[in-house]
Write a protein that holds these residues in place. Structure first.
Motif, PDB file in Angstrom:
ATOM      1  N   PRO A  31      20.469 -16.372 -24.270  1.00 36.21           N
ATOM      2  CA  PRO A  31      19.969 -17.011 -25.298  1.00 36.21           C
ATOM      3  C   PRO A  31      20.656 -18.252 -26.034  1.00 36.21           C
ATOM      4  O   PRO A  31      20.219 -19.214 -26.525  1.00 36.21           O
ATOM      5  N   PHE A  32      22.316 -18.033 -25.879  1.00 29.70           N
ATOM      6  CA  PHE A  32      22.823 -19.051 -26.342  1.00 29.70           C
ATOM      7  C   PHE A  32      22.396 -20.421 -25.528  1.00 29.70           C
ATOM      8  O   PHE A  32      22.498 -21.571 -26.242  1.00 29.70           O
ATOM      9  N   LEU A  33      22.523 -20.341 -24.316  1.00 26.58           N
ATOM     10  CA  LEU A  33      22.172 -21.540 -23.375  1.00 26.58           C
ATOM     11  C   LEU A  33      20.653 -22.067 -23.850  1.00 26.58           C
ATOM     12  O   LEU A  33      20.630 -23.203 -23.652  1.00 26.58           O
ATOM     13  N   ARG A  34      19.779 -21.207 -24.058  1.00 26.27           N
ATOM     14  CA  ARG A  34      18.663 -21.693 -24.436  1.00 26.27           C
ATOM     15  C   ARG A  34      18.478 -22.391 -25.797  1.00 26.27           C
ATOM     16  O   ARG A  34      17.879 -23.421 -25.742  1.00 26.27           O
ATOM     17  N   ASN A  35      19.562 -22.111 -26.582  1.00 28.06           N
ATOM     18  CA  ASN A  35      19.682 -23.069 -27.894  1.00 28.06           C
ATOM     19  C   ASN A  35      20.316 -24.205 -27.472  1.00 28.06           C
ATOM     20  O   ASN A  35      19.743 -25.078 -28.021  1.00 28.06           O
ATOM     21  N   VAL A  36      21.092 -24.448 -26.679  1.00 21.91           N
ATOM     22  CA  VAL A  36      21.758 -25.586 -26.275  1.00 21.91           C
ATOM     23  C   VAL A  36      21.011 -26.467 -25.785  1.00 21.91           C
ATOM     24  O   VAL A  36      21.016 -27.603 -25.894  1.00 21.91           O
ATOM     25  N   THR A  37      20.087 -25.969 -24.912  1.00 22.93           N
ATOM     26  CA  THR A  37      19.039 -26.974 -24.084  1.00 22.93           C
ATOM     27  C   THR A  37      17.642 -27.058 -24.699  1.00 22.93           C
ATOM     28  O   THR A  37      16.999 -27.250 -24.000  1.00 22.93           O
ATOM     29  N   ALA A  38      17.542 -26.571 -25.868  1.00 26.55           N
ATOM     30  CA  ALA A  38      16.099 -26.613 -26.524  1.00 26.55           C
ATOM     31  C   ALA A  38      15.489 -27.719 -26.490  1.00 26.55           C
ATOM     32  O   ALA A  38      15.986 -28.753 -26.546  1.00 26.55           O
ATOM     33  N   GLY A  39      14.109 -27.715 -26.009  1.00 30.06           N
ATOM     34  CA  GLY A  39      13.539 -28.843 -25.908  1.00 30.06           C
ATOM     35  C   GLY A  39      13.561 -29.781 -24.610  1.00 30.06           C
ATOM     36  O   GLY A  39      12.697 -30.512 -24.264  1.00 30.06           O
ATOM     37  N   ARG A  40      14.386 -29.119 -23.589  1.00 30.36           N
ATOM     38  CA  ARG A  40      14.593 -29.968 -22.485  1.00 30.36           C
ATOM     39  C   ARG A  40      13.788 -29.149 -21.300  1.00 30.36           C
ATOM     40  O   ARG A  40      13.962 -29.814 -20.159  1.00 30.36           O
ATOM     41  N   GLY A  41      13.477 -28.066 -21.689  1.00 25.69           N
ATOM     42  CA  GLY A  41      12.729 -27.703 -20.287  1.00 25.69           C
ATOM     43  C   GLY A  41      13.517 -26.985 -19.322  1.00 25.69           C
ATOM     44  O   GLY A  41      12.876 -26.952 -18.055  1.00 25.69           O
ATOM     45  N   VAL A  42      14.597 -26.548 -19.645  1.00 23.45           N
ATOM     46  CA  VAL A  42      15.459 -26.140 -18.616  1.00 23.45           C
ATOM     47  C   VAL A  42      15.195 -24.637 -18.248  1.00 23.45           C
ATOM     48  O   VAL A  42      15.275 -23.861 -19.042  1.00 23.45           O
ATOM     49  N   PRO A  43      14.780 -24.407 -17.148  1.00 24.32           N
ATOM     50  CA  PRO A  43      14.629 -22.827 -16.762  1.00 24.32           C
ATOM     51  C   PRO A  43      15.931 -22.077 -16.595  1.00 24.32           C
ATOM     52  O   PRO A  43      16.803 -22.564 -16.644  1.00 24.32           O
ATOM     53  N   ASP A  44      15.560 -20.781 -16.910  1.00 24.13           N
ATOM     54  CA  ASP A  44      16.466 -19.562 -17.038  1.00 24.13           C
ATOM     55  C   ASP A  44      17.368 -19.688 -15.533  1.00 24.13           C
ATOM     56  O   ASP A  44      18.705 -19.425 -15.686  1.00 24.13           O
ATOM     57  N   GLU A  45      16.602 -20.115 -14.504  1.00 28.06           N
ATOM     58  CA  GLU A  45      17.309 -20.017 -13.517  1.00 28.06           C
ATOM     59  C   GLU A  45      18.583 -21.121 -13.202  1.00 28.06           C
ATOM     60  O   GLU A  45      19.544 -21.034 -12.708  1.00 28.06           O
ATOM     61  N   ARG A  46      18.140 -22.168 -13.749  1.00 25.53           N
ATOM     62  CA  ARG A  46      19.224 -23.196 -13.939  1.00 25.53           C
ATOM     63  C   ARG A  46      20.454 -23.042 -14.933  1.00 25.53           C
ATOM     64  O   ARG A  46      21.530 -23.136 -14.677  1.00 25.53           O
ATOM     65  N   LEU A  47      19.966 -22.252 -16.174  1.00 22.77           N
ATOM     66  CA  LEU A  47      20.829 -21.812 -17.083  1.00 22.77           C
ATOM     67  C   LEU A  47      21.905 -20.805 -16.454  1.00 22.77           C
ATOM     68  O   LEU A  47      23.110 -20.647 -16.797  1.00 22.77           O
ATOM     69  N   GLU A  48      21.430 -19.988 -15.829  1.00 22.46           N
ATOM     70  CA  GLU A  48      22.180 -18.837 -14.968  1.00 22.46           C
ATOM     71  C   GLU A  48      23.527 -19.668 -14.300  1.00 22.46           C
ATOM     72  O   GLU A  48      24.444 -19.090 -14.121  1.00 22.46           O
ATOM     73  N   VAL A  87      35.856 -21.875 -48.087  1.00 20.24           N
ATOM     74  CA  VAL A  87      35.676 -22.493 -46.699  1.00 20.24           C
ATOM     75  C   VAL A  87      34.437 -21.603 -46.216  1.00 20.24           C
ATOM     76  O   VAL A  87      34.648 -20.434 -46.034  1.00 20.24           O
ATOM     77  N   TYR A  88      33.308 -22.198 -46.058  1.00 21.94           N
ATOM     78  CA  TYR A  88      32.148 -21.637 -45.280  1.00 21.94           C
ATOM     79  C   TYR A  88      32.065 -22.042 -43.623  1.00 21.94           C
ATOM     80  O   TYR A  88      32.572 -23.048 -43.421  1.00 21.94           O
ATOM     81  N   TRP A  89      31.454 -21.237 -42.839  1.00 23.68           N
ATOM     82  CA  TRP A  89      31.579 -21.750 -41.384  1.00 23.68           C
ATOM     83  C   TRP A  89      30.101 -21.709 -40.873  1.00 23.68           C
ATOM     84  O   TRP A  89      29.681 -20.603 -41.177  1.00 23.68           O
ATOM     85  N   GLY A  90      29.670 -22.655 -40.311  1.00 23.35           N
ATOM     86  CA  GLY A  90      28.213 -22.757 -39.676  1.00 23.35           C
ATOM     87  C   GLY A  90      28.309 -23.298 -38.319  1.00 23.35           C
ATOM     88  O   GLY A  90      29.185 -24.104 -37.990  1.00 23.35           O
ATOM     89  N   ASN A  91      27.488 -22.874 -37.364  1.00 20.66           N
ATOM     90  CA  ASN A  91      27.567 -23.545 -36.057  1.00 20.66           C
ATOM     91  C   ASN A  91      26.038 -23.926 -35.755  1.00 20.66           C
ATOM     92  O   ASN A  91      24.789 -23.730 -36.367  1.00 20.66           O
ATOM     93  N   ARG A  92      25.969 -24.739 -34.722  1.00 19.94           N
ATOM     94  CA  ARG A  92      24.698 -25.368 -34.250  1.00 19.94           C
ATOM     95  C   ARG A  92      24.020 -24.438 -33.393  1.00 19.94           C
ATOM     96  O   ARG A  92      22.712 -24.137 -33.578  1.00 19.94           O
ATOM     97  N   ASN A  93      24.477 -23.466 -32.646  1.00 21.80           N
ATOM     98  CA  ASN A  93      24.036 -23.009 -31.385  1.00 21.80           C
ATOM     99  C   ASN A  93      23.980 -21.469 -31.424  1.00 21.80           C
ATOM    100  O   ASN A  93      23.467 -20.862 -30.514  1.00 21.80           O
ATOM    101  N   TRP A  94      24.861 -21.152 -32.247  1.00 16.08           N
ATOM    102  CA  TRP A  94      25.138 -19.327 -32.215  1.00 16.08           C
ATOM    103  C   TRP A  94      25.613 -18.895 -33.758  1.00 16.08           C
ATOM    104  O   TRP A  94      25.996 -19.807 -34.596  1.00 16.08           O
TER     105      TRP A  94
END
Length: 368
Positions: A31-48, A87-94
Protein backbone atom coordinates in the motif's frame (compact mmCIF):
# COMPACT_ATOMS: atom_id res chain seq x y z
CA UNK A 1 6.22 39.85 7.66
CA UNK A 2 3.03 41.02 9.31
CA UNK A 3 1.72 39.34 12.45
CA UNK A 4 -2.05 38.98 12.13
CA UNK A 5 -2.72 37.89 15.72
CA UNK A 6 -1.93 40.75 18.05
CA UNK A 7 -1.34 38.66 21.16
CA UNK A 8 1.02 36.16 19.46
CA UNK A 9 4.77 36.96 19.41
CA UNK A 10 5.46 35.12 16.13
CA UNK A 11 4.21 35.35 12.53
CA UNK A 12 3.62 31.57 12.75
CA UNK A 13 1.94 29.53 15.46
CA UNK A 14 3.31 26.03 14.77
CA UNK A 15 5.99 24.06 12.90
CA UNK A 16 5.02 21.37 10.38
CA UNK A 17 7.78 18.76 10.07
CA UNK A 18 7.22 17.51 6.52
CA UNK A 19 8.60 14.27 5.12
CA UNK A 20 8.24 11.38 2.68
CA UNK A 21 6.94 8.71 5.06
CA UNK A 22 7.45 4.96 5.08
CA UNK A 23 5.77 1.64 5.96
CA UNK A 24 5.74 0.39 9.55
CA UNK A 25 5.04 -3.31 8.94
CA UNK A 26 4.94 -6.01 6.28
CA UNK A 27 1.26 -5.37 5.50
CA UNK A 28 2.04 -1.69 4.85
CA UNK A 29 4.70 -2.21 2.20
CA UNK A 30 2.65 -2.63 -0.98
CA UNK A 31 0.00 0.00 0.00
CA UNK A 32 2.85 2.42 0.74
CA UNK A 33 4.49 1.74 -2.62
CA UNK A 34 1.12 2.23 -4.32
CA UNK A 35 0.98 5.67 -2.71
CA UNK A 36 4.50 6.49 -3.90
CA UNK A 37 3.74 5.45 -7.49
CA UNK A 38 0.13 6.68 -7.65
CA UNK A 39 -0.92 7.71 -11.13
CA UNK A 40 1.93 5.91 -12.89
CA UNK A 41 0.15 2.63 -13.53
CA UNK A 42 2.85 0.50 -11.90
CA UNK A 43 1.55 -3.06 -11.31
CA UNK A 44 1.91 -4.77 -7.95
CA UNK A 45 4.28 -7.29 -9.54
CA UNK A 46 6.76 -4.50 -10.21
CA UNK A 47 6.21 -3.02 -6.78
CA UNK A 48 7.05 -6.37 -5.21
CA UNK A 49 10.50 -6.15 -6.82
CA UNK A 50 11.12 -3.01 -4.76
CA UNK A 51 9.28 -4.32 -1.69
CA UNK A 52 12.05 -6.79 -0.83
CA UNK A 53 14.20 -3.86 0.30
CA UNK A 54 11.61 -3.07 2.96
CA UNK A 55 10.85 -6.71 3.72
CA UNK A 56 14.55 -7.20 4.48
CA UNK A 57 13.97 -4.85 7.44
CA UNK A 58 10.71 -6.48 8.56
CA UNK A 59 8.60 -4.17 6.39
CA UNK A 60 9.58 -1.21 8.53
CA UNK A 61 11.19 1.82 6.94
CA UNK A 62 13.58 3.60 9.32
CA UNK A 63 12.39 7.00 8.14
CA UNK A 64 9.43 7.30 10.52
CA UNK A 65 11.53 6.49 13.59
CA UNK A 66 14.09 9.00 12.38
CA UNK A 67 11.42 11.66 11.99
CA UNK A 68 10.14 10.96 15.49
CA UNK A 69 13.68 11.43 16.78
CA UNK A 70 14.08 14.63 14.77
CA UNK A 71 10.74 15.97 16.01
CA UNK A 72 11.78 15.34 19.62
CA UNK A 73 15.17 16.96 19.03
CA UNK A 74 13.56 20.02 17.45
CA UNK A 75 11.12 20.33 20.33
CA UNK A 76 14.03 20.20 22.76
CA UNK A 77 16.03 22.85 20.89
CA UNK A 78 13.02 25.14 20.53
CA UNK A 79 12.28 24.81 24.24
CA UNK A 80 15.91 25.49 25.14
CA UNK A 81 15.72 28.76 23.21
CA UNK A 82 12.38 29.74 24.73
CA UNK A 83 10.48 29.46 21.43
CA UNK A 84 6.95 28.34 22.32
CA UNK A 85 5.90 26.73 19.04
CA UNK A 86 4.47 23.19 18.86
CA UNK A 87 5.84 20.78 16.23
CA UNK A 88 3.41 18.72 14.14
CA UNK A 89 4.58 15.99 11.79
CA UNK A 90 3.04 15.00 8.44
CA UNK A 91 4.07 12.73 5.54
CA UNK A 92 3.39 12.53 1.84
CA UNK A 93 3.08 8.76 1.48
CA UNK A 94 2.22 7.22 4.85
CA UNK A 95 0.70 8.02 8.20
CA UNK A 96 0.75 10.52 9.74
CA UNK A 97 -0.41 12.18 6.52
CA UNK A 98 -0.30 15.93 5.88
CA UNK A 99 -4.10 16.10 5.90
CA UNK A 100 -4.25 14.69 9.42
CA UNK A 101 -1.38 16.81 10.73
CA UNK A 102 -2.95 20.01 9.39
CA UNK A 103 -6.34 19.01 10.80
CA UNK A 104 -4.81 18.35 14.22
CA UNK A 105 -3.03 21.69 14.17
CA UNK A 106 -6.19 23.57 13.18
CA UNK A 107 -8.20 21.80 15.89
CA UNK A 108 -5.66 23.16 18.36
CA UNK A 109 -6.03 26.67 16.97
CA UNK A 110 -2.81 26.61 14.93
CA UNK A 111 -3.48 27.80 11.39
CA UNK A 112 -0.26 29.64 10.45
CA UNK A 113 2.16 26.77 9.90
CA UNK A 114 5.86 26.95 9.00
CA UNK A 115 6.91 23.86 7.08
CA UNK A 116 10.28 22.26 7.74
CA UNK A 117 10.85 19.88 4.83
CA UNK A 118 13.31 16.99 5.14
CA UNK A 119 14.78 17.79 1.72
CA UNK A 120 17.79 20.07 1.48
CA UNK A 121 17.95 20.59 -2.30
CA UNK A 122 15.83 22.07 -5.09
CA UNK A 123 13.81 19.65 -7.22
CA UNK A 124 10.16 18.97 -8.01
CA UNK A 125 9.93 16.19 -5.39
CA UNK A 126 11.69 18.36 -2.81
CA UNK A 127 9.88 21.63 -3.51
CA UNK A 128 7.00 21.62 -6.00
CA UNK A 129 5.46 18.39 -4.80
CA UNK A 130 5.52 19.54 -1.18
CA UNK A 131 3.76 22.74 -2.19
CA UNK A 132 1.09 20.61 -3.85
CA UNK A 133 0.90 18.48 -0.70
CA UNK A 134 0.33 21.57 1.44
CA UNK A 135 -2.31 22.92 -0.92
CA UNK A 136 -4.16 19.60 -0.90
CA UNK A 137 -3.96 19.25 2.88
CA UNK A 138 -5.53 22.68 3.35
CA UNK A 139 -8.18 22.01 0.71
CA UNK A 140 -9.08 18.56 2.08
CA UNK A 141 -9.69 20.15 5.47
CA UNK A 142 -11.63 23.12 4.10
CA UNK A 143 -8.90 25.47 5.36
CA UNK A 144 -7.73 27.14 2.15
CA UNK A 145 -9.31 30.46 3.14
CA UNK A 146 -8.45 30.38 6.83
CA UNK A 147 -5.06 28.66 7.20
CA UNK A 148 -1.63 28.82 5.56
CA UNK A 149 1.62 26.93 5.23
CA UNK A 150 4.98 28.59 4.60
CA UNK A 151 8.29 26.70 4.48
CA UNK A 152 11.91 27.35 5.35
CA UNK A 153 14.31 27.77 2.46
CA UNK A 154 16.36 24.95 0.97
CA UNK A 155 19.29 24.45 3.32
CA UNK A 156 21.76 22.51 1.19
CA UNK A 157 24.59 24.90 2.07
CA UNK A 158 23.54 25.90 5.58
CA UNK A 159 26.35 25.25 8.09
CA UNK A 160 24.03 23.16 10.26
CA UNK A 161 23.46 20.67 7.44
CA UNK A 162 27.01 20.64 6.04
CA UNK A 163 29.08 20.58 9.25
CA UNK A 164 28.10 17.00 10.26
CA UNK A 165 28.96 15.83 6.74
CA UNK A 166 32.36 17.51 6.88
CA UNK A 167 33.09 15.93 10.25
CA UNK A 168 31.96 12.50 9.08
CA UNK A 169 33.94 12.62 5.85
CA UNK A 170 37.10 13.82 7.59
CA UNK A 171 36.78 10.98 10.11
CA UNK A 172 36.25 8.37 7.38
CA UNK A 173 39.27 9.53 5.39
CA UNK A 174 41.41 9.49 8.55
CA UNK A 175 40.35 5.92 9.35
CA UNK A 176 41.43 4.86 5.88
CA UNK A 177 44.75 6.72 5.95
CA UNK A 178 45.46 5.27 9.41
CA UNK A 179 44.81 1.85 7.85
CA UNK A 180 47.48 2.51 5.21
CA UNK A 181 45.52 3.94 2.28
CA UNK A 182 47.24 6.90 0.64
CA UNK A 183 45.00 9.96 0.38
CA UNK A 184 45.22 10.20 -3.46
CA UNK A 185 43.99 6.60 -3.69
CA UNK A 186 40.91 7.26 -1.57
CA UNK A 187 37.97 8.27 -3.77
CA UNK A 188 35.18 10.26 -2.13
CA UNK A 189 31.83 9.49 -3.75
CA UNK A 190 29.27 12.18 -2.99
CA UNK A 191 25.99 10.36 -3.51
CA UNK A 192 22.50 11.73 -4.07
CA UNK A 193 19.18 10.53 -5.50
CA UNK A 194 19.07 10.31 -9.28
CA UNK A 195 16.14 12.10 -10.91
CA UNK A 196 15.05 12.38 -14.57
CA UNK A 197 17.33 14.74 -16.48
CA UNK A 198 14.30 16.76 -17.58
CA UNK A 199 13.31 17.25 -13.94
CA UNK A 200 16.86 18.25 -13.06
CA UNK A 201 16.92 20.90 -15.80
CA UNK A 202 13.50 22.19 -14.69
CA UNK A 203 14.88 22.80 -11.18
CA UNK A 204 16.65 25.88 -12.56
CA UNK A 205 17.93 25.83 -16.15
CA UNK A 206 19.89 29.02 -15.53
CA UNK A 207 22.25 26.94 -13.38
CA UNK A 208 23.38 24.68 -16.20
CA UNK A 209 22.37 21.58 -18.14
CA UNK A 210 21.14 19.75 -15.04
CA UNK A 211 19.71 22.74 -13.24
CA UNK A 212 19.93 23.91 -9.66
CA UNK A 213 19.68 20.33 -8.40
CA UNK A 214 23.09 19.34 -9.74
CA UNK A 215 24.66 22.78 -9.21
CA UNK A 216 23.75 22.75 -5.50
CA UNK A 217 25.21 19.28 -4.99
CA UNK A 218 28.44 20.18 -6.79
CA UNK A 219 28.82 23.34 -4.74
CA UNK A 220 28.37 21.48 -1.44
CA UNK A 221 30.77 18.74 -2.54
CA UNK A 222 33.41 21.41 -3.18
CA UNK A 223 32.95 22.79 0.34
CA UNK A 224 33.26 19.37 1.98
CA UNK A 225 36.20 18.38 -0.23
CA UNK A 226 38.13 21.53 0.66
CA UNK A 227 37.67 20.88 4.38
CA UNK A 228 38.71 17.23 3.97
CA UNK A 229 41.86 18.16 2.04
CA UNK A 230 42.84 20.66 4.71
CA UNK A 231 42.41 18.06 7.46
CA UNK A 232 44.22 15.33 5.50
CA UNK A 233 47.06 17.58 4.38
CA UNK A 234 46.67 16.13 0.89
CA UNK A 235 44.22 16.20 -2.01
CA UNK A 236 41.60 13.46 -1.85
CA UNK A 237 39.84 12.98 -5.23
CA UNK A 238 36.05 12.98 -5.44
CA UNK A 239 33.12 12.46 -7.79
CA UNK A 240 29.41 13.32 -7.72
CA UNK A 241 27.45 10.09 -8.19
CA UNK A 242 23.79 9.12 -8.24
CA UNK A 243 21.79 6.28 -6.75
CA UNK A 244 18.30 4.79 -6.34
CA UNK A 245 17.16 5.33 -9.90
CA UNK A 246 13.62 4.12 -10.59
CA UNK A 247 10.99 4.45 -13.31
CA UNK A 248 10.92 3.79 -17.04
CA UNK A 249 14.41 2.70 -18.18
CA UNK A 250 13.82 4.52 -21.49
CA UNK A 251 13.72 7.89 -19.70
CA UNK A 252 17.13 9.56 -19.20
CA UNK A 253 18.10 10.00 -15.54
CA UNK A 254 21.10 11.65 -13.94
CA UNK A 255 24.28 9.58 -14.06
CA UNK A 256 26.77 8.09 -13.26
CA UNK A 257 25.34 5.43 -10.97
CA UNK A 258 27.43 4.83 -7.87
CA UNK A 259 27.83 1.11 -8.54
CA UNK A 260 29.09 1.76 -12.07
CA UNK A 261 31.62 4.26 -10.73
CA UNK A 262 32.90 1.77 -8.16
CA UNK A 263 33.34 -0.84 -10.92
CA UNK A 264 35.21 1.72 -13.04
CA UNK A 265 37.56 2.52 -10.18
CA UNK A 266 38.44 -1.16 -10.02
CA UNK A 267 39.06 -1.30 -13.77
CA UNK A 268 41.17 1.87 -13.72
CA UNK A 269 43.19 0.73 -10.71
CA UNK A 270 43.35 4.31 -9.41
CA UNK A 271 41.79 3.75 -6.00
CA UNK A 272 42.21 1.42 -3.05
CA UNK A 273 39.25 2.70 -1.03
CA UNK A 274 36.00 4.64 -1.34
CA UNK A 275 34.28 6.98 1.09
CA UNK A 276 30.56 7.25 0.33
CA UNK A 277 28.93 10.48 1.48
CA UNK A 278 25.10 10.32 1.23
CA UNK A 279 24.83 14.10 1.26
CA UNK A 280 21.64 14.10 -0.79
CA UNK A 281 19.70 12.77 2.22
CA UNK A 282 19.09 14.11 5.72
CA UNK A 283 18.76 10.75 7.51
CA UNK A 284 19.82 7.10 7.20
CA UNK A 285 16.58 5.89 5.65
CA UNK A 286 15.96 2.99 3.26
CA UNK A 287 17.82 4.39 0.28
CA UNK A 288 20.89 4.77 2.46
CA UNK A 289 20.65 1.51 4.41
CA UNK A 290 19.83 -0.65 1.38
CA UNK A 291 21.25 1.09 -1.68
CA UNK A 292 24.50 2.10 0.00
CA UNK A 293 25.11 -0.13 3.02
CA UNK A 294 24.11 -3.21 1.03
CA UNK A 295 24.45 -2.69 -2.72
CA UNK A 296 27.27 -0.11 -2.91
CA UNK A 297 29.20 -1.85 -0.14
CA UNK A 298 28.89 -5.14 -2.02
CA UNK A 299 30.09 -3.44 -5.21
CA UNK A 300 33.14 -2.16 -3.34
CA UNK A 301 33.89 -5.62 -1.98
CA UNK A 302 33.66 -7.09 -5.48
CA UNK A 303 36.02 -4.37 -6.71
CA UNK A 304 38.50 -5.05 -3.91
CA UNK A 305 38.07 -1.57 -2.44
CA UNK A 306 37.88 -0.67 1.23
CA UNK A 307 34.54 0.96 2.03
CA UNK A 308 33.47 3.71 4.43
CA UNK A 309 30.00 5.24 4.56
CA UNK A 310 29.57 8.63 6.23
CA UNK A 311 26.49 9.17 8.46
CA UNK A 312 23.81 11.60 7.28
CA UNK A 313 23.13 14.74 9.31
CA UNK A 314 20.28 12.95 11.13
CA UNK A 315 19.88 14.39 14.62
CA UNK A 316 23.44 15.67 14.90
CA UNK A 317 23.32 18.63 17.34
CA UNK A 318 24.67 21.01 14.69
CA UNK A 319 21.94 19.98 12.25
CA UNK A 320 19.13 20.31 14.78
CA UNK A 321 20.46 23.70 15.90
CA UNK A 322 20.78 24.75 12.26
CA UNK A 323 17.17 23.83 11.51
CA UNK A 324 16.01 25.93 14.44
CA UNK A 325 18.24 28.75 13.16
CA UNK A 326 16.35 28.48 9.86
CA UNK A 327 13.06 28.63 11.72
CA UNK A 328 14.25 31.73 13.59
CA UNK A 329 15.16 33.33 10.24
CA UNK A 330 11.49 33.21 9.32
CA UNK A 331 10.23 34.19 12.77
CA UNK A 332 12.43 37.29 12.74
CA UNK A 333 12.35 37.90 8.98
CA UNK A 334 16.16 37.96 8.95
CA UNK A 335 17.58 40.06 6.07
CA UNK A 336 19.03 38.00 3.23
CA UNK A 337 22.54 39.35 3.74
CA UNK A 338 22.54 38.03 7.31
CA UNK A 339 21.48 34.47 6.43
CA UNK A 340 24.35 31.95 6.68
CA UNK A 341 25.44 29.91 3.67
CA UNK A 342 28.63 28.12 2.65
CA UNK A 343 28.44 28.35 -1.16
CA UNK A 344 28.09 31.15 -3.68
CA UNK A 345 24.63 29.81 -4.56
CA UNK A 346 23.13 30.63 -1.19
CA UNK A 347 21.25 31.72 0.70
CA UNK A 348 18.38 30.17 -1.26
CA UNK A 349 15.26 32.39 -1.33
CA UNK A 350 12.10 31.86 0.68
CA UNK A 351 8.98 30.38 -0.90
CA UNK A 352 5.56 31.87 -1.47
CA UNK A 353 2.91 31.10 1.12
CA UNK A 354 0.36 28.37 0.49
CA UNK A 355 -3.15 29.26 1.60
CA UNK A 356 -4.87 32.30 3.05
CA UNK A 357 -2.02 34.15 4.71
CA UNK A 358 -0.42 35.58 1.58
CA UNK A 359 -3.80 36.48 0.09
CA UNK A 360 -4.60 38.42 3.25
CA UNK A 361 -1.23 40.17 3.18
CA UNK A 362 -1.64 41.07 -0.49
CA UNK A 363 -5.10 42.51 0.15
CA UNK A 364 -3.87 44.54 3.10
CA UNK A 365 -0.91 45.88 1.13
CA UNK A 366 -3.23 46.93 -1.70
CA UNK A 367 -5.51 48.73 0.77
CA UNK A 368 -2.68 50.74 2.30
Amino acid sequence: MTDHVSDHPYPFDAILLSSFGGPEGQDDVIPFLRNVTAGRGVPDERLEEVAHHYRHFGGVSPINAQNRALKAALEGELSKRGIALPVYWGNRNWAPYFKDAVAEAAANGHTRLLGLVTSAYTSYSGVGQYREDFEKALADNGLTETASVDRIREYFDHPGFVTPLIEGTQAAVKRLTDAGHAAPRIEILFSTHSIPTAAAKASGPEFGEHGAYEAQHLAVAEVISKAVNEAAGAEVPWKLVYQSRSGDPRVPWLEPDINDVIADLHDEGTASAVVVVPFGFVSDHMEVLWDLDNEAKESAAEAGLAFERVPTSGVHPAFVAGLVDLIVERLENTPVEQRPHLTALGPWPDHETVGAYIARETAEAAAR
